[in-house]
Design a protein around this motif. Structure first.
Motif, PDB file in Angstrom:
ATOM      1  N   VAL A 206       0.837  -1.208   0.000  1.00  0.00           N
ATOM      2  CA  VAL A 206       0.000   0.000   0.000  1.00  0.00           C
ATOM      3  C   VAL A 206       0.871   1.256   0.000  1.00  0.00           C
ATOM      4  N   VAL A 207       1.847   1.304   0.891  1.00  0.00           N
ATOM      5  CA  VAL A 207       2.629   2.551   0.975  1.00  0.00           C
ATOM      6  C   VAL A 207       3.422   2.783  -0.322  1.00  0.00           C
ATOM      7  N   ARG A 208       3.836   1.691  -0.978  1.00  0.00           N
ATOM      8  CA  ARG A 208       4.534   1.860  -2.263  1.00  0.00           C
ATOM      9  C   ARG A 208       3.567   2.364  -3.337  1.00  0.00           C
ATOM     10  N   ALA A 209       2.360   1.829  -3.328  1.00  0.00           N
ATOM     11  CA  ALA A 209       1.383   2.194  -4.364  1.00  0.00           C
ATOM     12  C   ALA A 209       0.888   3.637  -4.239  1.00  0.00           C
ATOM     13  N   VAL A 210       0.978   4.208  -3.038  1.00  0.00           N
ATOM     14  CA  VAL A 210       0.500   5.597  -2.870  1.00  0.00           C
ATOM     15  C   VAL A 210       1.671   6.548  -2.605  1.00  0.00           C
ATOM     16  N   ARG A 211       2.837   6.141  -3.068  1.00  0.00           N
ATOM     17  CA  ARG A 211       4.042   6.937  -2.782  1.00  0.00           C
ATOM     18  C   ARG A 211       3.904   8.382  -3.273  1.00  0.00           C
TER      19      ARG A 211
END
Ligand code: MG
Length: 367
Positions: A206-211
């Motif tokens: 998730v955190v990578r996808a909304v970087r």
């Protein structure tokens, strides 16, 4: 001054929106709150409140609060309620742990100290910073479109900080964050609060996808160590909440650079006395804070307002007005949201007067 009697009342707090949902399918539709009245030989009565977020959020539950108050209360008769640190040590000696049981009693004793000295609690907690302070709005977990649709409505009520309840399916959570972020206006802030709901591999995705999204990440996983790992793999501002319940973990988190913001909930620490200690430590260390409680009605909201208003403005990330979420008012004089902002009462003590007709008969009576 001596404590002569302690009473507890049970009150149901239904929600305007019907229910409040967060990670893991957890949901509450009627909050079970406990109001405590601490009576003294000086004729002053102080009031406090504790309201767990259901029995499955923190190790706390509503009937446990009342059972604990009847257990603890007998040890406090004859104690001076205005000697707050002494009283807290007495409570800790009589009952190990159970901070939420102690919270409403401690809150009521601050109300007594304020009434006895003619000072609002925020003045006793350090002084009033500014005229008022900003609030966040929690957005209950729903479909991405429904949650994004709530942003404009809450902004129309004056809120500029939006806390999205995520912590579900990571693919849907990515959509939730992107859909809500698309509705933001300059000056708004978005917090994605997973409430411990992600496993580490999901949180990392998730955190990578909304970087590229301007969003805070709050309590992605269950343990401190898991959250620290996610923190080390993301560049979003990072909030810890459920794990932050003592000075020890604050000091460890500061040393590990584990967070930028912490959430200080009054009952998680055991009352205003200990929450203030945590607040002052964070202020000294430069850690921003969300100041609130697990849930509550007018009395908890008043206590939050006093602790928030006595927190240096730049360190108060945000706070909340729980009494606007619920349909029942349990006290007069509680602070009310005005254009997304709130202020602590200028009356002595917490500045509230309970509505006895709403509280009904006490369910616990000691002394
Ligand atoms: Mg949180």
């Amino acid at each position: 001054m001596k404590i002569t009697r302690i009473r507890a009342y049970q009150v149901d707090l239904p929600l305007h929106e019907g229910s409040y949902k967060w990670s893991g399918g957890k949901s509450v539709s009627v909050f079970d709150s406990t109001v405590v009245a601490v009576e003294t030989d000086a004729g002053i009565t102080g009031y406090g409140e504790v309201c767990p977020l259901g029995p499955f959020y923190l190790p706390a539950y509503a009937r446990g609060a009342r059972t604990g108050i009847s257990e603890l209360g007998q040890h406090l008769l004859g104690e001076d309620p205005t000697h707050l640190v002494c009283l807290n040590r007495r409570m800790d000696a009589a009952l190990q742990g159970h901070p939420y049981v102690k919270s409403a009693i401690d809150m009521a004793c601050w109300d007594i100290l304020g009434q006895a000295t003619g000072q609002p609690v925020c003045v006793l907690l350090g002084g009033r910073f500014g005229e008022d302070f900003g609030l966040y709005r929690a957005i209950s977990q729903e479909s991405p479109d429904a949650m994004a649709g709530k942003v404009a409505g809450y902004r129309a009520e004056g809120y500029r900080r939006f806390q999205l309840k995520v912590g579900g399916d990571p693919h849907v959570d990515i959509e939730r964050i992107r859909a809500a972020a698309a509705k933001l206006e300059p000056g708004d802030r978005l917090i994605a609060d997973a409430n411990t709901g992600w496993l580490m591999h999901d949180a990392l995705r998730v955190v990578r996808a909304v970087r590229d999204v301007d969003v805070y990440i709050e309590q992605p996983c269950r343990t401190y160590e898991e959250c620290l790992t996610i923190r080390q793999h993301c560049d979003h501002p990072f909030v810890l909440d459920e794990n932050i319940d003592s000075l020890d973990v604050l000091l460890r988190g500061h040393a590990d650079r584990a967070m930028d913001v912490v959430n200080i909930k009054i009952s998680k620490f055991g009352g205003l006395t200990k929450a203030r200690q945590a607040r002052d430590l964070c202020a000294s260390l430069g850690i921003a804070m969300t100041i609130e409680d697990s849930w509550g009605g007018d009395i908890v909201t008043a206590a939050i307002a006093h602790l928030a208003h006595s927190t240096p403005t730049e360190l108060l990330f945000t706070t909340t007005d729980f009494n606007s979420y619920v349909t029942v008012s349990i006290a007069e004089g509680a602070p009310r949201r005005v254009s997304g902002r709130m202020a602590a009462s200028r009356e002595p003590g917490l500045g509230i007067k309970p509505r006895i007709e709403v509280l009904g008969k006490p369910v616990v009576e000691v002394g």
